[in-house]
Design an enzyme around this catalytic site. Structure first.
Site, PDB file in Angstrom:
ATOM      1  N   SER A 118       4.961   1.371   9.519  1.00 19.52           N
ATOM      2  CA  SER A 118       5.794   1.619   8.476  1.00 19.52           C
ATOM      3  C   SER A 118       6.801   2.558   8.571  1.00 19.52           C
ATOM      4  O   SER A 118       7.536   2.901   7.868  1.00 19.52           O
ATOM      5  CB  SER A 118       5.015   1.388   7.033  1.00 19.52           C
ATOM      6  N   HIS A 149      -6.317   3.081  12.679  1.00 15.98           N
ATOM      7  CA  HIS A 149      -6.112   4.648  13.013  1.00 15.98           C
ATOM      8  C   HIS A 149      -6.937   5.158  13.819  1.00 15.98           C
ATOM      9  O   HIS A 149      -6.969   5.927  14.785  1.00 15.98           O
ATOM     10  CB  HIS A 149      -5.984   5.169  11.762  1.00 15.98           C
ATOM     11  N   CYS A 159      -4.988   5.837   5.023  1.00 21.27           N
ATOM     12  CA  CYS A 159      -4.903   4.661   4.591  1.00 21.27           C
ATOM     13  C   CYS A 159      -6.087   4.163   4.058  1.00 21.27           C
ATOM     14  O   CYS A 159      -7.107   3.996   4.740  1.00 21.27           O
ATOM     15  CB  CYS A 159      -4.082   3.744   5.145  1.00 21.27           C
ATOM     16  N   GLU A 189       0.676  -1.387   0.065  1.00 19.94           N
ATOM     17  CA  GLU A 189      -0.216   0.106  -0.150  1.00 19.94           C
ATOM     18  C   GLU A 189       0.896   1.206  -0.078  1.00 19.94           C
ATOM     19  O   GLU A 189       1.650   1.301   0.809  1.00 19.94           O
ATOM     20  CB  GLU A 189      -1.042   0.038   1.377  1.00 19.94           C
ATOM     21  N   ARG A 191       0.486  -4.215  11.048  1.00 22.16           N
ATOM     22  CA  ARG A 191       2.209  -4.328  10.964  1.00 22.16           C
ATOM     23  C   ARG A 191       2.981  -3.714  12.044  1.00 22.16           C
ATOM     24  O   ARG A 191       4.051  -3.498  12.033  1.00 22.16           O
ATOM     25  CB  ARG A 191       2.061  -3.179   9.876  1.00 22.16           C
ATOM     26  N   CYS A 247      -5.480   0.299   6.094  1.00 20.28           N
ATOM     27  CA  CYS A 247      -5.416   0.580   7.634  1.00 20.28           C
ATOM     28  C   CYS A 247      -6.330   1.558   8.107  1.00 20.28           C
ATOM     29  O   CYS A 247      -5.872   2.190   8.986  1.00 20.28           O
ATOM     30  CB  CYS A 247      -3.868   0.631   8.193  1.00 20.28           C
ATOM     31  N   CYS A 256       3.312  -0.527   4.702  1.00 22.01           N
ATOM     32  CA  CYS A 256       2.087   0.666   4.050  1.00 22.01           C
ATOM     33  C   CYS A 256       2.559   1.709   4.023  1.00 22.01           C
ATOM     34  O   CYS A 256       2.451   2.585   5.171  1.00 22.01           O
ATOM     35  CB  CYS A 256       1.124   0.209   5.217  1.00 22.01           C
ATOM     36  N   CYS A 294       0.185   4.756   4.811  1.00 17.40           N
ATOM     37  CA  CYS A 294       0.133   4.990   6.447  1.00 17.40           C
ATOM     38  C   CYS A 294       1.544   5.929   6.813  1.00 17.40           C
ATOM     39  O   CYS A 294       1.445   6.891   7.675  1.00 17.40           O
ATOM     40  CB  CYS A 294       0.139   3.814   7.243  1.00 17.40           C
TER      41      CYS A 294
END
Length: 567
Positions: free
Chosen positions: A502, A69, A62, A15, A479, A65, A546, A549
């Site tokens: 990330s 969040h 994102c 992503e 993640r 995700c 990701c 993110c």
């Protein structure tokens, strides 16, 4: 000796937009740079807004995700206000994040990274009878039969003949690092297709409780918006709870009988890859799945492990834990932001200052987080190691059994230290999925029991006092460690920063020029063909990047950035 520079830009099957540069010498990586190619501006958008609305905005960081969040955001505001939330709300949130986590892990293994290890074209040469024999030796999954594998093989053949390979069209098929026999490849392709159905079942749980997915709608600072009444068709009632339990049971069969055996098989058949991809071995995770209203008792423990030494594990105990709060910092020395500072997220800024790619200066939109002034790896591997160090019996049991089964297939003993690797991250993610499934059952049963006891409360209204409040919310996302940090002044957001998984893993060199986790994990990886750097993808994908993110795209001139054609 001379080295060759290769660039993988963009890294696909992730992503967001990630660029990886590597210097190759004598067939291995000797240096690496991880560069996030977008700017995230959500923090800037939030300034001056109502803290109760932040979770709706931060979900838009994102498209994958989203739930995580939202959870971290409401927890940040609740921490700033020192607000307890009702037990029903904790349990509903727990069910959502467990279901979302299982969905995410299934998608990552099968649809984003398995193609680094599985040669789809080779599956056309497999014998379905031999494939069934192999699959049945690993699991009693009902579809592990010759007829099903023959049907899948025929489907793949039709794709090839019709030129409709889609994402299969540009894989590194026939690469010398691809070592699975055709039968193992056919088994994996069949399970790849089945995984699409089972990740959807997990998402259905999230949608039932969260009103929709992606971008759930049921959260609120102080709890959830789910009205509870066992006898009312318009609320969370017995019918919906019963259907959720059916989905949980169906999901568990796939997680236990397909996902786990597949990861065990690939780890055993690629045992020669277990030495590669360790990198940063400071591991950070946080506890999650609170069992009480205050967030002081958790089903899954977390903490910090320096230098991979589990005997030095330091637990993070609760929401608002000062050990976590005092030691998370971010550096922008090698990032495209204004200044050169290392600060707590409470004092963080997001002021862009782009200078193009400069390998010894700034080369990424991603910041560089540190814990105790050192880079840290986050994610399922950190989470599993922390749970082992904390004595979590379920994790220890699943991991011990998996290592034993890998060793039996590989014909050699596999120590726990093998987890410090690219394949180790895949195994840890699968072990974590087994624990998440256990949590789905535990928190479902707890929710049903609490409702049956007559407790229908799901929300405590927040009160915003005058003056300044600061708080942070963390969540052990799929993640890894996700934390949102907020400063509130007179009921409005004064500062907001998100330190995402990330960012920890994809970050560039920090204030001391120490390599980030992606960069460090690539060192010494073998590269058999520089023109097809499959091994780079194996290690980077093992983190499940990701970058949406970690960064976000923004253009102050409001120019058209991209056109997408809908077919």
């Amino acid at each position: 000796m001379t080295s060759t520079r290769i660039s993988v830009d963009p890294v696909t099957r992730i992503e967001g937009h990630l660029r990886i540069d590597c210097d190759i010498q004598d067939g291995k990586v000797v240096n690496a740079w991880s560069s996030g190619q977008m700017w995230r501006g959500i923090e800037t958008i939030l300034i001056g807004r109502d803290p109760r609305d932040a979770w709706l905005y931060t979900q838009r960081i994102c498209g994958v995700c989203t739930t995580v969040h939202a959870i971290a955001s409401v927890r940040a505001v609740e921490d700033a206000l020192k607000l307890d939330i009702p037990l029903n709300a904790q349990l509903i949130r727990n069910l959502i994040i467990a279901a979302h986590g299982i969905h995410d892990h299934i998608v990552h293994f099968y649809h984003l990274s398995a193609l680094d290890w599985v040669d789809v074209v080779s599956a056309l040469q497999a014998d379905p009878q031999a494939t069934a024999k192999l699959a049945q030796s690993l699991s009693d999954w009902p579809n592990n039969n010759a007829r099903h594998f023959a049907e899948v093989q025929a489907r793949v053949k039709r794709f090839v003949e019709n030129g409709q390979l889609g994402i299969f069209a540009h894989g590194y098929w026939g690469h010398p690092a691809m070592k699975l026999p055709p039968e193992a490849n056919l088994m994996a392709v069949a399970h790849y297709l089945e995984a699409m159905d089972y990740q959807r079942k997990s998402n259905q749980i999230t949608a039932i409780l969260g009103s929709k997915t992606p971008h759930i709608q049921n959260l609120a600072v102080g709890g959830v918006a789910n009205a509870i009444n066992p006898d009312d068709q318009s609320t969370l009632n017995l019918e919906r709870l019963a259907y959720i339990r059916t989905l949980i049971d169906e999901l568990g069969a796939f997680v236990r009988q397909v996902y786990l055996p597949d990861v065990i098989a690939i780890a055993a058949l690629y045992a020669d890859w277990l030495p590669y991809g360790a990198g940063v071995m400071n591991y950070l995770s946080v506890p999650d799945f609170p069992r009480n209203t205050a967030g002081t008792d958790f089903a899954m423990p977390g903490g910090y492990i320096p230098a991979g030494d589990l005997t030095r594990f330091q637990a993070i105990q609760q929401f608002g834990d000062p050990f976590f709060e005092q030691h998370v910092k971010e550096s922008i020395k090698h990032s495209w932001y204004q200044g050169d500072w290392t600060r707590s997220p409470y004092q963080g800024e997001t002021i862009p200052a782009y200078t193009d790619f400069q390998e010894t200066a700034a080369y990424s939109w991603v910041k560089s987080p540190t814990f105790l002034d050192e880079p840290a790896q986050v994610g399922p591997l950190a989470n599993v190691l922390a749970m082992v160090a904390a004595g979590h019996s379920g994790t220890i049991g699943y991991l011990t059994d998996a290592l034993k089964r890998i060793g039996a297939l590989a014909g050699t003993e596999i120590p726990m230290t093998a987890l410090h690797s690219s394949l180790g991250r895949h195994l840890a993610r699968c072990i974590r999925t087994q624990v998440l499934y256990d949590n789905l059952i535990e928190h479902y049963d707890a929710l049903v029991a609490n409702i049956a006891g007559g407790d229908y409360t799901s929300f405590n209204a927040p009160v915003f006092p005058k003056g300044e409040q600061m708080g942070f919310g963390f969540h052990e996302a799929p993640r890894g460690v996700l934390s949102h940090w907020i400063v509130i002044e007179n009921g409005k957001i004064k500062n907001y920063q998100a330190v995402v998984p990330s960012t920890w893993n994809a970050g560039p060199r920090n204030q001391n020029d120490a390599l980030g986790p992606y960069e460090a994990a690539l060192l010494d990886n073998p590269i058999l063909e520089e023109s097809r750097p499959l091994e780079v993808l194996r290690t980077v994908h093992s983190f499940d990047p990701c970058l949406a993110c970690a960064v976000h795209l923004h253009d102050n001139e409001r120019r058209e950035i991209v056109q997408v054609r809908a077919l």
